[in-house]
Design an enzyme around this catalytic site. Structure first.
Site, PDB file in Angstrom:
ATOM      1  N   LYS A  86      70.862-105.114  35.964  1.00 55.97           N
ATOM      2  CA  LYS A  86      71.418-104.515  37.180  1.00 55.97           C
ATOM      3  C   LYS A  86      72.616-105.366  37.579  1.00 55.97           C
ATOM      4  O   LYS A  86      72.653-106.569  37.291  1.00 55.97           O
ATOM      5  CB  LYS A  86      70.358-104.557  38.301  1.00 55.97           C
ATOM      6  CG  LYS A  86      70.562-103.536  39.390  1.00 55.97           C
ATOM      7  CD  LYS A  86      69.861-102.224  39.099  1.00 55.97           C
ATOM      8  CE  LYS A  86      70.072-101.247  40.219  1.00 55.97           C
ATOM      9  NZ  LYS A  86      69.343 -99.990  40.010  1.00 55.97           N
ATOM     10  N   GLY A 185      63.120 -88.172  53.032  1.00 58.89           N
ATOM     11  CA  GLY A 185      64.450 -88.250  52.428  1.00 58.89           C
ATOM     12  C   GLY A 185      64.701 -87.055  51.535  1.00 58.89           C
ATOM     13  O   GLY A 185      64.100 -86.924  50.464  1.00 58.89           O
ATOM     14  N   VAL A 186      65.546 -86.139  52.028  1.00 56.21           N
ATOM     15  CA  VAL A 186      65.848 -84.946  51.216  1.00 56.21           C
ATOM     16  C   VAL A 186      67.311 -84.996  50.766  1.00 56.21           C
ATOM     17  O   VAL A 186      68.109 -84.124  51.073  1.00 56.21           O
ATOM     18  CB  VAL A 186      65.484 -83.623  51.941  1.00 56.21           C
ATOM     19  CG1 VAL A 186      64.008 -83.365  51.846  1.00 56.21           C
ATOM     20  CG2 VAL A 186      65.949 -83.619  53.396  1.00 56.21           C
ATOM     21  N   GLY A 187      67.618 -86.055  50.019  1.00 56.98           N
ATOM     22  CA  GLY A 187      68.927 -86.175  49.369  1.00 56.98           C
ATOM     23  C   GLY A 187      68.854 -85.467  48.025  1.00 56.98           C
ATOM     24  O   GLY A 187      68.126 -84.475  47.862  1.00 56.98           O
ATOM     25  N   ASN A 188      69.596 -86.002  47.059  1.00 60.66           N
ATOM     26  CA  ASN A 188      69.672 -85.348  45.740  1.00 60.66           C
ATOM     27  C   ASN A 188      68.309 -85.173  45.090  1.00 60.66           C
ATOM     28  O   ASN A 188      68.009 -84.119  44.534  1.00 60.66           O
ATOM     29  CB  ASN A 188      70.575 -86.163  44.819  1.00 60.66           C
ATOM     30  CG  ASN A 188      72.011 -86.085  45.273  1.00 60.66           C
ATOM     31  OD1 ASN A 188      72.486 -85.010  45.649  1.00 60.66           O
ATOM     32  ND2 ASN A 188      72.693 -87.213  45.282  1.00 60.66           N
TER      33      ASN A 188
HETATM   34  P1  NAD Z   1      70.362 -89.784  48.348  1.00 58.42           P
HETATM   35  O1  NAD Z   1      71.225 -90.805  48.964  1.00 58.42           O
HETATM   36  O2  NAD Z   1      70.972 -88.530  47.816  1.00 58.42           O
HETATM   37  O3  NAD Z   1      69.226 -89.346  49.372  1.00 58.42           O
HETATM   38  C1  NAD Z   1      68.555 -90.231  50.227  1.00 58.42           C
HETATM   39  C2  NAD Z   1      68.177 -89.456  51.472  1.00 58.42           C
HETATM   40  O4  NAD Z   1      67.323 -90.288  52.276  1.00 58.42           O
HETATM   41  C3  NAD Z   1      69.384 -89.054  52.334  1.00 58.42           C
HETATM   42  O5  NAD Z   1      69.288 -87.706  52.696  1.00 58.42           O
HETATM   43  C4  NAD Z   1      69.239 -89.978  53.556  1.00 58.42           C
HETATM   44  O6  NAD Z   1      69.768 -89.402  54.736  1.00 58.42           O
HETATM   45  C5  NAD Z   1      67.744 -90.128  53.640  1.00 58.42           C
HETATM   46  N1  NAD Z   1      67.279 -91.284  54.411  1.00 58.42           N
HETATM   47  C6  NAD Z   1      67.794 -92.540  54.454  1.00 58.42           C
HETATM   48  N2  NAD Z   1      67.084 -93.313  55.289  1.00 58.42           N
HETATM   49  C7  NAD Z   1      66.072 -92.539  55.767  1.00 58.42           C
HETATM   50  C8  NAD Z   1      64.993 -92.755  56.652  1.00 58.42           C
HETATM   51  N3  NAD Z   1      64.797 -93.960  57.221  1.00 58.42           N
HETATM   52  N4  NAD Z   1      64.157 -91.728  56.926  1.00 58.42           N
HETATM   53  C9  NAD Z   1      64.329 -90.522  56.356  1.00 58.42           C
HETATM   54  N5  NAD Z   1      65.351 -90.249  55.507  1.00 58.42           N
HETATM   55  C10 NAD Z   1      66.195 -91.241  55.219  1.00 58.42           C
HETATM   56  O7  NAD Z   1      69.548 -90.545  47.187  1.00 58.42           O
HETATM   57  P2  NAD Z   1      68.788 -89.881  45.962  1.00 58.42           P
HETATM   58  O8  NAD Z   1      69.671 -89.867  44.778  1.00 58.42           O
HETATM   59  O9  NAD Z   1      68.111 -88.625  46.401  1.00 58.42           O
HETATM   60  O10 NAD Z   1      67.672 -90.995  45.669  1.00 58.42           O
HETATM   61  C11 NAD Z   1      66.573 -91.146  46.539  1.00 58.42           C
HETATM   62  C12 NAD Z   1      65.844 -92.441  46.222  1.00 58.42           C
HETATM   63  O11 NAD Z   1      65.402 -92.412  44.870  1.00 58.42           O
HETATM   64  C13 NAD Z   1      66.714 -93.692  46.348  1.00 58.42           C
HETATM   65  O12 NAD Z   1      65.917 -94.747  46.812  1.00 58.42           O
HETATM   66  C14 NAD Z   1      67.137 -93.970  44.922  1.00 58.42           C
HETATM   67  O13 NAD Z   1      67.410 -95.338  44.707  1.00 58.42           O
HETATM   68  C15 NAD Z   1      65.899 -93.531  44.157  1.00 58.42           C
HETATM   69  N6  NAD Z   1      66.177 -93.121  42.785  1.00 58.42           N
HETATM   70  C16 NAD Z   1      67.062 -92.146  42.525  1.00 58.42           C
HETATM   71  C17 NAD Z   1      67.300 -91.772  41.205  1.00 58.42           C
HETATM   72  C18 NAD Z   1      68.289 -90.673  40.880  1.00 58.42           C
HETATM   73  O14 NAD Z   1      68.309 -90.231  39.731  1.00 58.42           O
HETATM   74  N7  NAD Z   1      69.079 -90.203  41.810  1.00 58.42           N
HETATM   75  C19 NAD Z   1      66.607 -92.389  40.162  1.00 58.42           C
HETATM   76  C20 NAD Z   1      65.661 -93.369  40.462  1.00 58.42           C
HETATM   77  C21 NAD Z   1      65.457 -93.727  41.795  1.00 58.42           C
END
Ligand code: NAD
Length: 355
Positions: A86, A185-188
């Protein structure tokens, strides 16, 4: 962090058995970064670069040490021929520029493939493309640049499969119909996970601090929970898909659920009393570095130049069986699922180091 005669940095990397830490500095553009290479027994170290305005260099060092170690375990458990690494860039992401990122790309290139980078917090797809101009040792590229694109689909699919496996362990069947699931958390990743859950008629609640992301789901049959009331109700499954550290002694006073299984990295505040408390509360915790491997599986396929999304999804589907194995191992050895997953990951690395 002070560097003194106690050699505290060496003590720390010896404890975690780190192979190498690389400190990168270019004062002329304010670039300060640390690349952590935890282990390369199984293959080159792969893991993203994050940029963060750390409170101190010591905090950045701690982060890169923990994150790179977790990547070794993640790749090992997923059955990949990849090690763990990392990188962290220290500073306000606002200072990023093409020149800045390309200079960082030079540092990656200097390692000649021992470490492969990818996108992580505060790094954009454009940054990854700029790094690619300086070094071939970068993965997670968009399809039009020869990569497999956004890894959130495999990540969400892996989390979904892991949830089903955990549910099967508790109820003897893996159907999610009617199960109460909270997605934090409803991101990606979270949004795609919700779609999988709704297809199985799960009873889905979501919680996010970003109203825009909640609005994206307004047409779906879900309940929206206010972040302040997040742990008021019982859920069969809580799926943390936002930030790390959210399972701690404080939140565990309020959390009421049977299973915790989600995508967020480093969910447990620590590896000692938090897993113990989960055991006491009879909550089945599915380790994050086991269940969220879809992303690393995707970028690994880029690293070995096998650009085949179907293969990525097939391999990600195996997370179902891997979760069952870790739960079984933890039951048999009377240790937490977290300790089991770490042990299984370490054993695979150890076996290969003898070859
Ligand atoms: P993202 O940034 O698209 O989504 C994260 C979401 O969490 C956002 O909508 C944000 O507003 C919300 N959030 C932040 N703080 C919050 C809180 N206190 N309460 C409620 N919601 C909150 O990220 P992502 O790509 O969806 O990834 C989500 C998690 O999964 C991250 O921790 C990331 O490190 C992990 N992850 C992602 C991947 C990937 O392929 N994208 C792979 C492994 C791990």
């Amino acid at each position: 962090m002070s560097i003194d005669e106690n050699n505290s940095v060496f003590e720390k990397i010896k404890n975690d058995n780190h192979e190498q830490l690389v400190f990168c500095n270019d004062d002329s553009i304010g670039l300060k970064a640390i690349i952590g290479i935890h282990n390369t027994v199984l293959g080159p170290a792969i893991g993203g670069t994050r940029m963060w305005n750390y409170n101190s260099d010591a905090a950045a060092l701690k982060d890169v040490i923990n994150l790179s170690k977790a990547m070794s375990y993640k790749s090992s458990l997923a059955g990949l021929n990849a090690g763990g690494g990392k990188a962290v860039i220290i500073g306000d992401p606002k200072i990023k520029s093409e020149k800045f990122i390309k200079r960082f790309g030079d540092f990656i290139n200097d390692l000649n493939g021992k470490y492969w980078t990818a996108q992580d917090v505060n790094m954009s797809t454009q940054d990854i493309i700029w790094i690619k101009e300086k070094s071939k040792f970068v993965v997670g590229l968009p399809k039009e640049h020869g990569g497999l694109g956004d890894s959130s689909s495999p990540t969400a699919f892996g989390v979904y499969m892991g949830i089903k496996s955990a549910v099967n362990h508790i109820s003897g069947r893996d159907s999610l119909e009617g199960k109460k699931v909270l997605v934090q958390g409803v991101g990606n990743v979270g949004r795609k996970l919700v779609d999988h859950l709704l297809k199985e008629n799960a009873n889905v609640a979501i919680c996010d601090i970003n109203q825009k992301n909640i609005d994206l789901m307004s047409d779906k049959n879900i309940t929206v929970v206010n972040p302040e009331n997040i742990y008021d109700n019982f859920y069969d499954i809580i799926s943390p898909c936002a930030l790390g550290g959210i399972i701690n002694n404080n939140s565990l006073k309020d959390i009421k659920c049977d299973i915790i299984a989600g995508a967020a990295n480093n969910q447990l505040e620590n590896d000692t009393d938090v897993p113990e408390e989960l055991n006491i509360k009879k909550i089945l915790y599915v380790p994050d570095f086991l269940i969220n491997a879809g992303g690393i599986i995707s970028v690994y396929h880029e690293q070995i130049n096998d650009i085949d999304f179907k293969k990525v999804m097939e391999m990600t589907g195996l997370i179902y069986d891997k979760v069952s194995s870790v739960i079984k191992h933890s039951d048999e050895n009377k240790i937490s699922t977290n300790s089991s997953a770490i042990q299984i990951a370490k054993d695979r690395i150890k076996e290969n180091s003898k070859k």
